[in-house]
Motif scaffolding. Structure first.
Motif, PDB file in Angstrom:
ATOM      1  N   UNK A 154       0.821  -1.211   0.000  1.00  0.00           N
ATOM      2  CA  UNK A 154       0.000   0.000   0.000  1.00  0.00           C
ATOM      3  C   UNK A 154       0.852   1.257   0.000  1.00  0.00           C
ATOM      4  N   UNK A 155       1.989   1.213   0.680  1.00  0.00           N
ATOM      5  CA  UNK A 155       2.865   2.387   0.765  1.00  0.00           C
ATOM      6  C   UNK A 155       3.289   2.857  -0.630  1.00  0.00           C
ATOM      7  N   UNK A 156       3.550   1.908  -1.518  1.00  0.00           N
ATOM      8  CA  UNK A 156       4.071   2.257  -2.832  1.00  0.00           C
ATOM      9  C   UNK A 156       3.011   2.275  -3.924  1.00  0.00           C
ATOM     10  N   UNK A 157       2.013   1.416  -3.844  1.00  0.00           N
ATOM     11  CA  UNK A 157       1.104   1.243  -4.974  1.00  0.00           C
ATOM     12  C   UNK A 157      -0.372   1.336  -4.620  1.00  0.00           C
ATOM     13  N   UNK A 158      -0.679   2.101  -3.579  1.00  0.00           N
ATOM     14  CA  UNK A 158      -2.064   2.478  -3.358  1.00  0.00           C
ATOM     15  C   UNK A 158      -2.063   3.989  -3.287  1.00  0.00           C
ATOM     16  N   UNK A 159      -2.557   4.631  -4.340  1.00  0.00           N
ATOM     17  CA  UNK A 159      -2.369   6.074  -4.523  1.00  0.00           C
ATOM     18  C   UNK A 159      -3.388   6.862  -3.721  1.00  0.00           C
ATOM     19  N   UNK A 160      -2.896   7.858  -3.028  1.00  0.00           N
ATOM     20  CA  UNK A 160      -3.765   8.802  -2.328  1.00  0.00           C
ATOM     21  C   UNK A 160      -3.287  10.208  -2.645  1.00  0.00           C
ATOM     22  N   UNK A 161      -4.217  11.130  -2.747  1.00  0.00           N
ATOM     23  CA  UNK A 161      -3.837  12.513  -3.005  1.00  0.00           C
ATOM     24  C   UNK A 161      -3.494  13.238  -1.718  1.00  0.00           C
ATOM     25  N   UNK A 162      -3.667  12.562  -0.595  1.00  0.00           N
ATOM     26  CA  UNK A 162      -3.379  13.160   0.699  1.00  0.00           C
ATOM     27  C   UNK A 162      -4.100  12.374   1.780  1.00  0.00           C
ATOM     28  N   UNK A 163      -4.191  12.904   2.979  1.00  0.00           N
ATOM     29  CA  UNK A 163      -4.879  12.205   4.071  1.00  0.00           C
ATOM     30  C   UNK A 163      -6.331  11.889   3.739  1.00  0.00           C
ATOM     31  N   UNK A 164      -6.967  12.745   2.930  1.00  0.00           N
ATOM     32  CA  UNK A 164      -8.345  12.506   2.510  1.00  0.00           C
ATOM     33  C   UNK A 164      -8.439  12.703   1.012  1.00  0.00           C
ATOM     34  N   UNK A 165      -9.533  12.170   0.441  1.00  0.00           N
ATOM     35  CA  UNK A 165      -9.770  12.419  -0.974  1.00  0.00           C
ATOM     36  C   UNK A 165      -9.781  11.160  -1.808  1.00  0.00           C
ATOM     37  N   UNK A 166      -9.888  11.315  -3.136  1.00  0.00           N
ATOM     38  CA  UNK A 166      -9.939  10.172  -4.047  1.00  0.00           C
ATOM     39  C   UNK A 166      -8.681   9.321  -3.931  1.00  0.00           C
ATOM     40  N   UNK A 167      -8.842   8.013  -4.085  1.00  0.00           N
ATOM     41  CA  UNK A 167      -7.693   7.115  -3.978  1.00  0.00           C
ATOM     42  C   UNK A 167      -8.012   5.799  -4.673  1.00  0.00           C
ATOM     43  N   UNK A 168      -7.001   4.953  -4.767  1.00  0.00           N
ATOM     44  CA  UNK A 168      -7.200   3.655  -5.390  1.00  0.00           C
ATOM     45  C   UNK A 168      -5.877   2.990  -5.688  1.00  0.00           C
ATOM     46  N   UNK A 169      -5.911   1.713  -6.092  1.00  0.00           N
ATOM     47  CA  UNK A 169      -4.670   1.022  -6.437  1.00  0.00           C
ATOM     48  C   UNK A 169      -4.052   1.641  -7.678  1.00  0.00           C
ATOM     49  N   UNK A 170      -2.757   1.514  -7.800  1.00  0.00           N
ATOM     50  CA  UNK A 170      -2.107   2.075  -8.979  1.00  0.00           C
ATOM     51  C   UNK A 170      -1.103   1.094  -9.555  1.00  0.00           C
ATOM     52  N   UNK A 171      -0.705   1.384 -10.772  1.00  0.00           N
ATOM     53  CA  UNK A 171       0.295   0.595 -11.474  1.00  0.00           C
ATOM     54  C   UNK A 171       1.280   1.565 -12.096  1.00  0.00           C
ATOM     55  N   UNK A 172       2.559   1.275 -11.931  1.00  0.00           N
ATOM     56  CA  UNK A 172       3.595   2.201 -12.380  1.00  0.00           C
ATOM     57  C   UNK A 172       4.507   1.539 -13.406  1.00  0.00           C
ATOM     58  N   UNK A 173       5.008   2.340 -14.325  1.00  0.00           N
ATOM     59  CA  UNK A 173       5.939   1.853 -15.337  1.00  0.00           C
ATOM     60  C   UNK A 173       7.316   2.445 -15.040  1.00  0.00           C
TER      61      UNK A 173
END
Length: 876
Positions: A154-173
């Motif tokens: 989660x630290x690296x690949x669960x994206x958050x815009x900050x303490x609150x707000x839209x978020x979700x899993x992510x994938x990076x290249x």
């Protein structure tokens, strides 16, 4: 491998790619966000946050942007790492409940590998550890081997815009700078090997203050591709700062300080990078209306300006200088962000005011430090050291140096404690997004003796296989068909260095043959990259190392020609010219040099003739290894970017050129044969580039040109010497045809406009006409508006047209009495154009504007008619 692109080209290719796939190109939002929870725009998605939250309906199902961003939470790392910035541009494509993971992944891969040309084998992706869907898409749809898809937490690949707000899993290249290390132990935290350049966020949730995740109304896509990072990859420079997006600003500061960036020590380079980054930030912040203060975003601006001034002092700049450096930043930005040039005076005024004030503050800080040193007996306290750093701009290292002169120490632990408190305050004030992770460098091999290089004299040699690597892992043997990396105890192969590419050739032994396609130097050993063509290669085995002599001769001709080229430039153009980069390949050479202006065509021809004259004069090369002090005393020129030991190799063509160089060269200039300049262009502010060919490569170049000329001659039915006149004639015909077409368009527009006269309505003493003309270009529309206003007398005329899809043209023509009543065409039409997603302006009596959203044109014209009717009624 791939074609280097400028930052401007990368930005445009990204936007064009997604525009072609149904995304609306939107302008960058201001650095002052609408979101009250953040001080500054910190991510490309921030302007769309209300849409992701379901608070606002999207105007378009898909969008793409190049968004200006500011982040200062990692400000201490700016200039010290390859990738940290306070200002950066985030290229993004967004889906608002339209497409989701499968399409986002497919397009990201297509963009990276086909548009930007990144080799698929040099890309690694990461996914959230629980996201089996994304893992399967990368593996099964894209075809990435499972071991090159890393599951991360989660630290690296669960994206958050900050303490609150839209978020979700992510994938990076990620891009792999060292694929030779293989796939066995991929560690994406090793940022000396990997750089993450594209982050795909699968926006599914909203996180509240208690950490609760609530599904969003629609599944959305939010991606970010770092422009600076992609520029580093494609421009093949060691860090983001040396791309064409930032380096011209650094050069401007270096010139003011009288510093050669290439020869500067690391601390000086850090200061120059800080100046380059921060000036870029403050220019855009001031453009967006931020002024320096002691609170909020004004404090961020003030802090950045003060850091610029402080680092200027550290590299020896006396007095005010920020406005001069800002000129370089403005020049870089104006093409993509025209407002920057429009706000040039405001930018310079704010910088000048803040710089003058801080120079006085620095003087007070020096006095405070003197008082502290007088008061303290053994140690400067942590809070005092931090106050000097934070309030007065003193780096703790400088405080230490001054304190040591008084036999005092500095409480560094106390200082760090105060720094951590400030970081905590920064985290509370800013939402943070960490796009990459850090790691340590893996060694290629251990316990290997330095490779003995024989290539200056020998073209082949008997050698022993010391190390054999397969997929980056040590192996005892490898079979035919295997890609391998080999370290020999000695070799005639030249390893890539000083701009010259590595040799090609073969390694052969008892029933074994290895084709070597590249050689690179790692520490003190040479790594031969190749493929086993037949047999089995074993560690400890004996092979004959044979270079491809034809390739070597080509490289030697191009390398020696590069030395002659620099000598000719110094002789004929400017004796202060110095190298700023080079490439010596088998088929061409490229030479970058510091020069404030383009060369004239006459100078280019003179330089080429001078080099060929030296070639014909057959100057014999004299090579010796001498102490570096002796070499410098003789006047030998150092090659760009090279590091030298106590003993150096000097290549001397007596009376022509003498340089420190470890490359391979001809023994006599006559071996070069002939030299031909292909182009002379600018690559950055104050840096020019010459591309040329020498030796056998000239024949290849001429053969291509000859085929082109013959093809054109056949097409135009003309002799080669007649082609210029034939093309000129066709150009003139085209110009005449275009003029005729423009005249016809104007006449058609006037004819159409005359038909509108009957639609004009009387409003008091004025005439009002608001109408749309179909298929009329902007210039013709302007002519029509002027003609109608003239015929109608005291009038207000607004005309609109949609000359091509997604392009709206608007014109307002106001008579003198209308202007006198308080209406101004420029302000009026600019405001109307905003309703169509555009803008514009002009004179009080005549102005033009444009827009992108044709669906809003009827609404805009209705609003225009209503406003003018009301204003003219009041004025009558």
């Amino acid at each position: 491998m791939f074609t280097p692109l400028s930052g401007t080209q990368i930005r445009q290719k990204f936007l064009d790619f997604y525009a072609a796939r149904g995304h609306q190109i939107l302008p960058s939002a201001s650095l002052v966000p609408e979101d009250p929870t953040v001080l500054l725009t910190i991510a490309g998605m921030l302007p769309f946050k209300p849409i992701f939250l379901g608070q606002r309906s999207p105007e378009f199902p898909r969008a793409t942007t190049s968004q200006k961003c500011i982040r200062t939470n990692d400000i201490e790392n700016v200039g010290r790492t390859a990738r940290h910035h306070t200002f950066f541009e985030m290229l993004g494509n967004f889906s608002f409940g339209d497409y989701f993971k499968e399409q986002a992944i497919a397009w990201a891969w297509e963009l990276a590998t086909e548009v930007f040309g990144l080799p698929p084998e040099r890309l690694v992706v990461s996914v959230f550890e629980e996201d089996d869907e994304a893992f399967a898409l990368w593996r099964d749809k894209i075809g990435i081997p499972a071991h090159r898809i890393q599951r991360m937490g989660e630290k690296d690949n669960f994206w958050v815009s900050g303490p609150t707000g839209p978020c979700g899993p992510c994938s990076e290249i990620y891009y792999d700078f060292h694929p030779e290390k293989g796939d066995a132990h991929i560690d994406l935290e090793d940022d000396t090997r990997f750089i993450e350049f594209y982050n795909l966020v699968f926006m599914q949730y909203n996180r509240d203050a208690e950490g609760k995740l609530t599904p969003l109304q629609n599944q959305n896509i939010d991606t970010g591709l770092g422009l600076e990072r992609m520029a580093q990859i494609l421009q093949q420079v060691p860090n983001n700062y040396e791309t064409d997006l930032i380096f011209p600003i650094i050069q401007a500061a270096a010139e003011i300080a009288g510093i050669d960036y290439a020869q500067a020590d690391e601390s000086t380079k850090v200061s120059l990078k800080v100046i380059g980054d921060h000036v870029r930030s403050v220019v855009h912040m001031i453009t967006d209306g931020i002024t320096a203060s002691n609170i909020g975003r004004g404090y961020v601006l003030r802090r950045l300006i003060r850091r610029v001034v402080r680092h200027g002092r550290l590299i020896g700049i006396e007095g005010e200088f920020t406005t001069r450096v800002a000129e370089a930043a403005i020049a870089l930005a104006e093409a993509a962000y025209p407002n920057v040039r429009l706000k040039e005076n405001s930018i310079k005024a704010e910088l000048q005011r803040e710089e003058a004030q801080f120079l006085k503050t620095l003087d007070r800080g020096e006095k405070l430090l003197a008082e502290i040193l007088e008061r303290e007996k053994t140690q400067v306290s942590g809070p005092d050291a931090f106050k000097l750093y934070d309030t007065y701009g003193f780096p703790v290292e400088l405080t230490q140096e001054i304190a040591e002169e008084k036999n005092l120490t500095v409480d560094l632990e106390g200082f760090e404690a105060e720094m951590e408190k400030q970081r905590d305050r920064s985290r509370e004030a800013h939402e943070t997004i960490d796009l990459t992770v850090q790691g340590s460098l893996d060694t290629l091999a251990e316990h290997v003796h330095a490779t003995e290089f024989l290539g200056y004299v020998e073209r082949s040699a008997t050698a022993q296989v010391a190390v054999l690597l397969v997929d980056g892992k040590s192996a005892e043997a490898a079979e035919a068909g295997t890609e391998v990396q080999i370290i020999l105890d000695k070799t005639p192969f030249y390893a890539e260095s000083g701009g010259q590419v590595g040799d090609r050739g073969y390694l052969s032994g008892d029933a074994v043959l290895v084709r070597v396609h590249d050689v690179k130097k790692e520490s003190d050993f040479f790594v031969h990259f190749g493929r086993i063509e037949r047999g089995t290669l074993q560690v400890g085995g004996t092979v004959t190392a044979q270079i491809d002599q034809a390739c070597r001769r080509r490289a030697q001709a191009n390398h020696s020609a590069t030395h002659l080229l620099q000598a000719a430039l110094r002789k004929l153009v400017d004796d202060s010219i110095s190298q700023a980069g080079s490439l010596v390949a088998f088929d061409r050479l490229r030479f970058d040099f510091n020069c404030p202006r383009p060369l004239t065509s006459e100078e280019v021809q003179q330089v080429e003739e001078q080099v060929n004259l030296w070639v014909a004069e057959a100057h014999t090369a004299q090579i010796e290894v001498v102490p570096i002090a002796e070499a410098k005393a003789k006047g030998a020129i150092a090659m760009f970017g090279e590091k030298y030991g106590d003993q150096v190799r000097v290549l001397d063509f007596p009376g022509v050129s003498m340089e420190l160089c470890g490359g391979t060269h001809v023994s006599n200039t006559a071996e070069i044969g002939v030299f031909k300049i292909i182009s002379e262009t600018g690559v950055a502010s104050g840096v020019r580039r010459i591309e040329a060919v020498a030796g056998p490569s000239v024949l290849d170049y001429l053969n291509v040109r000859d085929r082109v000329v013959r093809d054109l001659s056949d097409r135009f039915k003309a002799k080669p010497e007649e082609l210029t006149d034939r093309v000129t004639s066709l150009q003139n015909e085209l110009k005449n045809t275009q003029k005729q077409l423009e005249t016809a368009k104007a006449e058609l527009a006037l004819a159409k406009s005359d038909q509108l006269l009957g639609q004009a309505e009387s409003v008091g003493t004025f005439k009002l006409l608001v109408a749309q003309l179909e298929g009329v270009d902007p210039e013709s529309l302007k002519t029509a508006a002027e003609r109608l206003a003239q015929k109608l007398g005291e009038s207000a005329v607004v005309l609109a047209s949609v000359p091509e899809p997604d392009k709206i043209s608007l014109v307002a023509a106001f008579s003198p009495a209308v202007v006198k009543s308080g209406l101004q065409a420029g302000k009026f039409i600019g405001a109307i154009a905003k309703l169509c997603g555009g803008g514009g302006g002009g004179r009080p009596n005549l102005a033009q504007a444009g827009g992108r959203d044709a669906s809003k044109l009827p609404e805009a014209l209705a609003e225009s008619r209503e406003q003018l009717h009301r204003s003219l009624s009041n004025a009558s």
